[in-house]
Design an enzyme around this catalytic site. Structure first.
Site, short mmCIF file in Angstrom:
data_model
loop_
_atom_site.label_atom_id
_atom_site.label_comp_id
_atom_site.label_asym_id
_atom_site.label_seq_id
_atom_site.Cartn_x
_atom_site.Cartn_y
_atom_site.Cartn_z
N ARG A 1 -7.12 -1.42 11.84
CA ARG A 1 -5.90 -0.83 11.24
C ARG A 1 -6.17 0.15 10.11
O ARG A 1 -7.26 0.25 9.60
CB ARG A 1 -5.00 -1.95 10.73
CG ARG A 1 -5.62 -2.82 9.66
CD ARG A 1 -4.60 -3.84 9.13
NE ARG A 1 -5.23 -4.75 8.21
CZ ARG A 1 -5.79 -5.90 8.55
NH1 ARG A 1 -5.80 -6.29 9.81
NH2 ARG A 1 -6.36 -6.67 7.63
N ASP A 2 -5.09 0.81 9.72
CA ASP A 2 -4.96 1.67 8.54
C ASP A 2 -5.56 3.06 8.76
O ASP A 2 -6.50 3.48 8.06
CB ASP A 2 -5.58 1.01 7.29
CG ASP A 2 -5.01 -0.38 7.03
OD1 ASP A 2 -3.92 -0.66 7.53
OD2 ASP A 2 -5.68 -1.19 6.35
N PHE B 1 2.45 -0.95 9.97
CA PHE B 1 1.45 -1.14 8.92
C PHE B 1 0.99 0.20 8.34
O PHE B 1 1.50 1.26 8.70
CB PHE B 1 0.27 -1.94 9.49
CG PHE B 1 0.43 -3.45 9.38
CD1 PHE B 1 1.67 -4.03 9.18
CD2 PHE B 1 -0.67 -4.29 9.49
CE1 PHE B 1 1.82 -5.42 9.08
CE2 PHE B 1 -0.54 -5.68 9.39
CZ PHE B 1 0.69 -6.24 9.19
N SER B 2 -0.03 0.14 7.50
CA SER B 2 -0.42 1.30 6.69
C SER B 2 -0.92 2.47 7.52
O SER B 2 -1.44 2.31 8.62
CB SER B 2 -1.50 0.89 5.69
OG SER B 2 -0.88 0.22 4.63
N GLN C 1 4.20 0.60 2.11
CA GLN C 1 4.48 -0.62 2.85
C GLN C 1 5.64 -1.33 2.16
O GLN C 1 5.60 -1.55 0.94
CB GLN C 1 3.24 -1.52 2.86
CG GLN C 1 2.11 -0.99 3.72
CD GLN C 1 2.42 -1.18 5.19
OE1 GLN C 1 2.27 -2.25 5.74
NE2 GLN C 1 2.89 -0.12 5.85
N ASP D 1 0.78 -1.24 0.00
CA ASP D 1 0.00 0.00 0.00
C ASP D 1 0.81 1.30 0.00
O ASP D 1 1.77 1.43 0.76
CB ASP D 1 -0.87 0.08 1.26
CG ASP D 1 -1.49 -1.23 1.65
OD1 ASP D 1 -1.44 -2.19 0.87
OD2 ASP D 1 -2.03 -1.29 2.76
N GLU E 1 -10.33 -2.74 4.69
CA GLU E 1 -8.95 -2.27 4.80
C GLU E 1 -8.80 -0.88 4.16
O GLU E 1 -9.51 -0.53 3.21
CB GLU E 1 -7.99 -3.25 4.11
CG GLU E 1 -7.84 -4.56 4.88
CD GLU E 1 -6.70 -5.44 4.34
OE1 GLU E 1 -6.65 -5.65 3.11
OE2 GLU E 1 -5.88 -5.91 5.14
N TRP F 1 6.08 -10.53 0.99
CA TRP F 1 5.61 -9.75 2.14
C TRP F 1 6.31 -10.25 3.40
O TRP F 1 6.54 -11.44 3.55
CB TRP F 1 4.09 -9.91 2.27
CG TRP F 1 3.45 -9.00 3.26
CD1 TRP F 1 2.99 -7.75 3.02
CD2 TRP F 1 3.21 -9.26 4.64
NE1 TRP F 1 2.47 -7.21 4.18
CE2 TRP F 1 2.60 -8.11 5.19
CE3 TRP F 1 3.46 -10.34 5.48
CZ2 TRP F 1 2.22 -8.01 6.53
CZ3 TRP F 1 3.08 -10.25 6.82
CH2 TRP F 1 2.47 -9.10 7.33
C1 FRU Z 1 -3.63 -3.87 2.88
C2 FRU Z 1 -2.92 -4.22 4.17
C3 FRU Z 1 -3.31 -3.26 5.26
C4 FRU Z 1 -2.17 -3.38 6.22
C5 FRU Z 1 -1.00 -3.58 5.28
C6 FRU Z 1 0.04 -4.53 5.79
O1 FRU Z 1 -2.95 -4.22 1.74
O2 FRU Z 1 -3.22 -5.56 4.53
O3 FRU Z 1 -4.57 -3.50 5.84
O4 FRU Z 1 -2.00 -2.24 7.01
O5 FRU Z 1 -1.53 -4.09 4.07
O6 FRU Z 1 1.13 -4.58 4.92
#
Ligand code: FRU
Length: 496
Positions: free
Chosen positions: A165-166, A102-103, A59, A43, A220, A67
Site C-alpha cells: 500500500r501507499d 487508504f493513503s 486519511q 496520514d 509504510e 480510526w
Molecule cells: C499509515 C497507514 C497507511 C495506510 C493508512 C490507513 O499511517 O497505516 O499505511 O494507507 O494509514 O489509514
C-alpha cells in the site's frame, strides 16, 4: 458500483462530520494546524499545487473520532497559511476499496487533470487484519481538484502479500514512477517501484529497497524525491524495536539518502536516519511547490493508545508545512515553510540578556496557546544545566518543557506535567555551542525546530485548563540569551 454510489457515500460522510462538528470541543483543537472539522484523521495524502492552490488531502474517518473506514478529507490554501475546508474527496464505494480508501498521492497530467492514486483496501476476512489485507493501487481523476471520478484498480500485486500500500507517484523525464510499501513473501519490509508512460498502465520496475533490519516487516508511506544531487527515500518501518533514543514510538518515520536514476537501482549512501525525534510524527509526504521547493507534511498522531481529544469529537492533526533540503552531511534539513511568518501577530523582541541562576521569566502571561518562540543561547557563555521554555504553563502549575539539557547534550520536549493525555519525553541530539530553537505552540501540539533544521521534535499536547502562559527558565547556572522573539500567532482557518 456507480458514481452515484460514490456521491451517496460522500453525502453520508459530510452529514456525519457536520454532526461531530456541532459538538466538537476546542480546548486542544488546532488553530494553525490542519485537522478535520470533526472525526479522525491520519496520514497526509495527495499533496499538490493545482489550480492556483495548495491541496492537502488526508486519511479521514468521518463517522467518529477513532480510526475507521478511511475516506480522503480535503483542505486547500492559496498561501500555505490560510486553509479552506473542501468537501470530502473520496469514500469507499468500489469492491476494491470496500473497507477503505487508504493513503496515496497526486500528480497533474498533461491535460491539466489532477490524478490521484490510493490504496483500495479490503480485510481479507472481511472483518479485521487478523488474516491480512487485500490491497491494490487505484486511480481517480479530477478536473477541478474537488470532485473525483474513480477509475478503478491500476496495480495488483501477488494476492498473498498481507501489506501492499501507499502509492507515491511522480514524474521524471517522460515517465511516471510509483513507489509503495510491501511486506515481502519472506516478511521483509520493502519499497516497490513501478513505472508508466500514461498513468493508467503500470509495469513492475524493481524492488527498490529492502530494510536491512529483518525484524522490519513493512515500510509504510514511502516517498522518493530528489534533493540537490541525491535522492531521499523516506518511509515508516513497522516492527523495529526500541533502541536507546531510537524507535521509541509505536510508529516511527525516517529516511535514507542515496542515488537513483530511472532504470537503475537505488544505491543508499547512508543508513536509517530519524525523521523527527518527537512522540507523534508519522507518514510524512512531500511534494514540489511551484517555486521548486520540496515541502512536506506529516501526521501528528498514533495508533497505539487512545488520544484524549477523542472525547472532544476529533482526533489527529498534521504538522506545519516544512521545507526540505539536504546538508553536505547527507542529513535532511526541515525548516518551517517561509510563508508561516504571515501567521505572526504582536511580536515582542526581548533582545540579548543574561538569565540569572535558576531564574524564571514570563514571556507571555496569557494567549500562549498559539505562539512561536525564537530563542538563541550561547552555550559557551553560560553555565546552566538546563535552559529552555515552559510552554502551556497554567495557573495550576502544569506545563510542557522544551529545554536544552547540558548533561545529555540534547534538546528535550517533556510532557510529564502537561495536564492530560500521554506523558513521557522525547529528545534530539545537539552538537553545537549555540542553541537555536524555533518553537511552534498550538492549542494541541508543540513543534521544535533545532538549529538549521537537522533535528526536529513534534509531539501532541493536551494542556491543563486555564489561561496558558510561556516562561523562560534556567536551572543550576546562568544562560547567555543572544536572541529571543515571541510571536503570537493568528488562526489559519478561513472558516471554522
Ligand atoms: C499509515 C497507514 C497507511 C495506510 C493508512 C490507513 O499511517 O497505516 O499505511 O494507507 O494509514 O489509514
Amino acid at each position: 458500483m456507480s458514481a452515484d454510489d460514490h456521491r451517496a457515500a460522500l453525502r453520508r460522510a459530510e452529514t456525519a462530520v457536520t454532526g461531530l462538528r456541532a459538538v466538537r470541543g476546542d480546548r486542544w483543537y488546532p488553530r494553525f494546524h490542519i485537522a478535520a472539522a470533526g472525526g479522525w484523521i491520519n496520514d497526509p495524502n495527495g499533496l499538490c499545487y493545482f489550480g492556483g492552490r495548495y491541496h492537502v488531502f488526508f486519511q479521514h474517518h468521518p463517522f467518529g473520532s477513532a480510526w475507521g473506514p478511511m475516506h480522503w478529507g480535503h483542505v486547500s490554501s492559496a498561501d500555505l497559511v490560510t486553509w479552506r475546508r473542501e468537501p470530502i474527496a473520496l469514500a469507499p464505494s468500489l469492491e476494491a476499496d470496500r473497507d477503505g480508501v487508504f493513503s496515496g498521492s497526486a500528480v497533474v497530467d498533461d491535460d491539466g487533470n489532477l490524478v490521484v492514486f490510493y490504496t483500495g483496501h479490503r480485510w481479507r476476512n472481511g472483518v479485521d487484519e487478523t488474516d491480512g489485507n487485500l490491497q491494490v493501487q487505484c486511480m481517480a481523476v479530477s478536473r477541478n481538484g474537488v470532485d473525483f471520478d474513480k477509475r478503478g484498480v491500476v496495480v495488483t500485486g501477488p494476492a498473498e502479500l498481507p501489506h501492499f500500500r501507499d502509492p507515491k507517484v511522480w514524474r521524471t523525464g517522460d515517465r511516471y514512477f510509483m513507489v509503495f510499501g510491501a511486506c515481502s513473501a519472506t516478511r521483509r519490509g520493502e519499497v516497490w517501484l513501478y513505472h508508466s508512460a500514461d498513468l493508467a498502465h503500470w509495469e513492475f520496475d524493481r524492488v527498490l529497497y529492502q530494510d536491512p533490519d529483518p525484524g522490519v516487516y513493512m515500510l509504510e508511506c514511502p516517498d522518493l524525491f530528489a534533493l540537490g544531487e541525491h535522492w531521499v527515500l523516506t518511509y515508516c518501518p513497522m516492527g523495529a524495536e526500541p533502541d536507546g533514543y531510537l524507535f521509541r514510538n509505536g510508529h516511527n518515520a525516517g529516511y535514507v539518502v542515496g542515488d537513483w536514476a530511472p532504470g537503475s537501482d537505488f544505491r543508499p549512501l547512508t543508513g536509517y536516519q530519524v525523521g523527527d525525534w518527537g512522540a507523534e510524527y508519522y507518514a510524512p509526504q512531500s511534494f514540489s511547490a511551484p517555486d521548486g521547493r520540496q515541502l512536506s507534511f506529516a501526521w501528528m498522531g498514533q495508533f497505539d493508545y487512545r488520544i484524549v481529544t477523542a472525547d472532544d469529537g476529533w482526533c489527529g492533526q498534521l504538522t506545519i508545512p516544512r521545507e526540505l533540503s539536504l546538508g553536505p552531511d547527507l542529513r535532511l534539513r526541515s525548516r518551517p515553510a517561509a510563508e508561516l511568518t504571515a501567521l505572526r501577530r504582536n511580536s515582542v523582541d526581548h533582545g540579548a540578556f543574561e538569565l540569572g541562576r535558576n531564574e524564571d521569566r514570563v514571556l507571555l502571561s496569557r494567549g500562549g496557546e498559539c505562539c512561536e518562540i525564537e530563542l538563541t543561547v550561547d552555550l559557551r557563555a553560560g553555565t546552566a544545566e538546563r535552559i529552555g521554555l515552559a510552554v502551556n504553563h497554567t495557573p495550576g502549575g502544569h506545563e510542557t518543557l522544551v529545554a536544552y539539557d547540558d548533561l545529555a547534550r540534547r534538546v528535550l520536549l517533556d510532557r510529564r506535567s502537561t495536564g492530560f493525555g500521554e506523558r513521557g519525553y522525547r529528545s534530539a541530539p545537539l552538537n553545537t555551542d549555540e542553541l537555536r530553537l524555533r518553537v511552534f505552540v498550538d492549542r494541541g501540539s508543540v513543534e521544535v525546530f533545532i538549529g538549521d533544521g537537522a533535528a526536529t521534535l513534534s509531539s501532541i499536547t493536551q494542556p491543563a485548563d486555564g489561561p496558558r502562559s510561556v516562561q523562560l527558565y534556567c536551572e543550576s547556572g546562568t544562560a547567555a540569551v543572544t536572541g529571543l522573539v515571541v510571536h503570537r500567532l493568528r488562526s489559519g482557518w478561513e472558516q471554522d
